[in-house]
Design a protein around this motif. Structure first.
Motif, PDB file in Angstrom:
ATOM      1  N   TYR A 132      10.037 -45.651   9.222  1.00 32.15           N
ATOM      2  CA  TYR A 132       8.686 -45.593   8.346  1.00 32.15           C
ATOM      3  C   TYR A 132       7.825 -46.678   8.967  1.00 32.15           C
ATOM      4  O   TYR A 132       8.254 -47.616   9.182  1.00 32.15           O
ATOM      5  N   TYR A 190      13.801 -55.003  -2.216  1.00 33.02           N
ATOM      6  CA  TYR A 190      14.564 -55.598  -1.413  1.00 33.02           C
ATOM      7  C   TYR A 190      15.322 -56.714  -2.099  1.00 33.02           C
ATOM      8  O   TYR A 190      14.667 -57.587  -2.388  1.00 33.02           O
ATOM      9  N   CYS A 238      19.659 -50.351   3.912  1.00 34.35           N
ATOM     10  CA  CYS A 238      18.338 -49.865   4.449  1.00 34.35           C
ATOM     11  C   CYS A 238      17.666 -51.389   4.566  1.00 34.35           C
ATOM     12  O   CYS A 238      18.011 -52.453   3.921  1.00 34.35           O
ATOM     13  N   ALA A 284      10.456 -49.795   8.000  1.00 30.20           N
ATOM     14  CA  ALA A 284      11.637 -49.724   7.323  1.00 30.20           C
ATOM     15  C   ALA A 284      12.590 -48.672   7.935  1.00 30.20           C
ATOM     16  O   ALA A 284      12.067 -47.705   8.724  1.00 30.20           O
ATOM     17  N   GLY A 337      14.040 -53.583   6.249  1.00 26.01           N
ATOM     18  CA  GLY A 337      12.607 -53.456   6.276  1.00 26.01           C
ATOM     19  C   GLY A 337      12.029 -54.551   7.256  1.00 26.01           C
ATOM     20  O   GLY A 337      13.032 -55.679   7.193  1.00 26.01           O
ATOM     21  N   SER A 365      16.311 -46.554   7.589  1.00 28.83           N
ATOM     22  CA  SER A 365      17.432 -45.885   6.718  1.00 28.83           C
ATOM     23  C   SER A 365      18.786 -46.592   7.124  1.00 28.83           C
ATOM     24  O   SER A 365      19.156 -47.064   8.438  1.00 28.83           O
ATOM     25  N   TRP A 416       9.258 -47.852   0.602  1.00 35.09           N
ATOM     26  CA  TRP A 416       9.699 -48.893   1.382  1.00 35.09           C
ATOM     27  C   TRP A 416       8.947 -50.009   1.591  1.00 35.09           C
ATOM     28  O   TRP A 416       9.138 -51.210   1.798  1.00 35.09           O
ATOM     29  N   TRP A 449      18.335 -44.630   1.498  1.00 32.78           N
ATOM     30  CA  TRP A 449      17.139 -44.192   1.688  1.00 32.78           C
ATOM     31  C   TRP A 449      15.987 -45.263   1.158  1.00 32.78           C
ATOM     32  O   TRP A 449      16.112 -45.369   0.050  1.00 32.78           O
ATOM     33  N   PRO A 450      15.134 -45.772   2.050  1.00 32.18           N
ATOM     34  CA  PRO A 450      14.160 -46.909   1.599  1.00 32.18           C
ATOM     35  C   PRO A 450      12.852 -46.063   0.768  1.00 32.18           C
ATOM     36  O   PRO A 450      11.900 -46.084   1.337  1.00 32.18           O
TER      37      PRO A 450
END
Length: 126
Positions: A59, A113, A33, A50, A35, A52, A107, A103-104
């Motif tokens: 998002y 991260y 993922c 972010a 971002g 996926s 996020w 899936w974040p």
């Protein structure tokens, strides 16, 4: 070890557009993922958007919804952030980040991260 290299920042007038790119060495890239975060002058780092691993879910922070679009090209291992209708308050250092998840979840939490790029500066003048 994953290396992330951002590009595409610059200076633009309010209302203009920029597209940021983030080239990643992650393999397979689709299992990561991604971002975008930014740090505005005098502010804490904040999540911008972010996406996926497959790119099927995205998002956004409310401050950029409808103006920014996050996308990825898994064939090219590249993440993008298309920024339209830029405002002076979008001025910041922008960073891409990677996490090894499908899936974040959470996020916005930068601690989720594992890898970060060096950042690219975006300056929007009024």
């Amino acid at each position: 070890q994953v290396q992330l290299v951002e590009s595409g920042g610059g200076s633009v007038q309010a209302g203009g557009s920029l597209r940021l790119s983030c080239a990643a060495s992650a393999n397979p890239y689709s299992r990561w993922c991604m971002g975008w975060f930014r740090q505005r002058p005098g502010k804490e780092r904040e999540g911008v958007a972010a996406i996926s691993g497959t790119g099927g879910s995205t998002y956004y922070d409310d401050s950029v919804k409808g103006r920014f679009t996050i996308s990825r090209d898994n064939g090219e291992n590249t993440l993008y952030l298309q920024m339209n209708s830029l405002k002076p308050e979008d001025t910041a250092m922008y960073y891409c980040a990677a996490r090894h998840d499908s899936w974040p979840l959470n996020w916005r939490n930068g601690d989720e991260y594992a890898y970060w790029g060096q950042g690219t500066q975006v300056t929007v003048s009024s």
